[in-house]
Design a protein around this motif. Sequence first.
Motif, short mmCIF file in Angstrom:
data_model
loop_
_atom_site.label_atom_id
_atom_site.label_comp_id
_atom_site.label_asym_id
_atom_site.label_seq_id
_atom_site.Cartn_x
_atom_site.Cartn_y
_atom_site.Cartn_z
N MET A 304 0.86 -1.19 0.00
CA MET A 304 0.00 0.00 0.00
C MET A 304 0.89 1.24 0.00
O MET A 304 1.04 1.91 1.03
N SER A 342 0.97 0.18 6.74
CA SER A 342 0.43 0.05 5.39
C SER A 342 0.33 -1.42 4.99
O SER A 342 -0.60 -1.82 4.29
N ASN A 388 -1.83 2.64 -4.64
CA ASN A 388 -1.67 1.25 -4.18
C ASN A 388 -1.76 0.27 -5.35
O ASN A 388 -0.95 -0.65 -5.49
#
Length: 417
Positions: A304, A342, A388
């Motif tokens: 991400m 993330s 992403n």
Amino acid sequence: MSQSTTLPLRFWSRLPLWQQILIGLTLGVATGIAFEQDALILAPVGALFLNAIKMLIVPLVFVSLVAGITSMQDSAKLGRISVKTIAIYLVTTAFAVSIGLLFGTLFTPGEGMHMVASAGSEAKQAPSLVQILVGLVPSNPVTAFAEGNILQIIVFAIALGVSLNLVGAKAAPAIKLFDSLAEAFYKLTDLIMRCAPYGVFALIAGVVGSHGAEVLLPLAGVIGVIYLASLAHVLLVYGGLLGGLARLSPLRFFQGIAPALAVAFSTSSSAGTLPVSIECARKNLGVSEGVAGFVLPVGATINMDGTAIYQGVLALFIAQAFGVDLSGGQYLMIILTATLASIGTAGIPGAGLIMLGLVLTSVGLPLEGVALIAGIDRILDMARTTVNVAGDLMTTTLVGHSENELDREVYNSANKE
Ligand code: ASP
């Protein structure tokens, strides 16, 4: 119908899908601005499209990954691909947080906000590494399917695929079955994607319509910095890696992944975009089924970069808004926790906002920052989800290239879907 009424229809149907989707996106933004809340009347159309692509995620990931693994008899290769995938994901994410911190420092979006923190905010607990590892193996695959737990589905698919390879001749019918089911799901994705221009139009009109200028304007600075940092990351890091490491044209890459980016932008869900990403990787970038079927689902759950950029910028924004000076050690801590946060972020709308709480508490920043951002988070989510998904596709391309699993002719072709 007369000639003059069919002409625009014919023109429209001849446009490549990615251009149709971009037109849908632009018209959706215009509709949202023009009709504001009234644009929400289109919500059911968007929800229908979203449901249709979500319907594909679990069966498509499972079947295409098993089919991909059985097409790859060499198990050392699978190990190599895994190591490369994880390494690229980690390195690009660390870059992403750093770019976020850099832009947050350069543009100081929170300066002059003079917020005051109240005491006693609750800290969030991150799951431990052991918990994460144990949770990778599904004790019941049917539950994993029902809950849509992508990581567990990946583990089960790899285990089954490797076992089928080891069985030999007796497994041939099962391998064939997975192969043919995978083709059917690719076809279904293809059919659903024909509706993407209309789905994207409806989704984006709803989002833009429900975020009026009065919500966006006070935080326009931080929105601008996040969009700018995201653009810089995609162009410099992804463009640089593709051109520099693999000698592949970044332009063809972005053209090929445009449908996935538009769907990511309008749905704010990288897991939801997964079927479209797999389709773009195979059809427009020429990546093999095995590499796309493995690298993309893993990426949609752990990679991400957009979320990492967002956390980097927002940590600084909140520090500036509340007048907190951060030390060098705290900067390092932000890089570390934002990278980990993330990875732990789910590929669904709004997940990054929840993980932001983790990053803030790790360096003692006030959790009220989360509330400050909540009203505009969807607009930020659109940017981070797009990054992403672009990051997952860039990694898939690099891994495909390094494993000789990328068809350059398809990649370089100007005729993309
Ligand atoms: N919505 C993002 C995604 O699906 C995750 C996030 O909220 O940061 O990729």
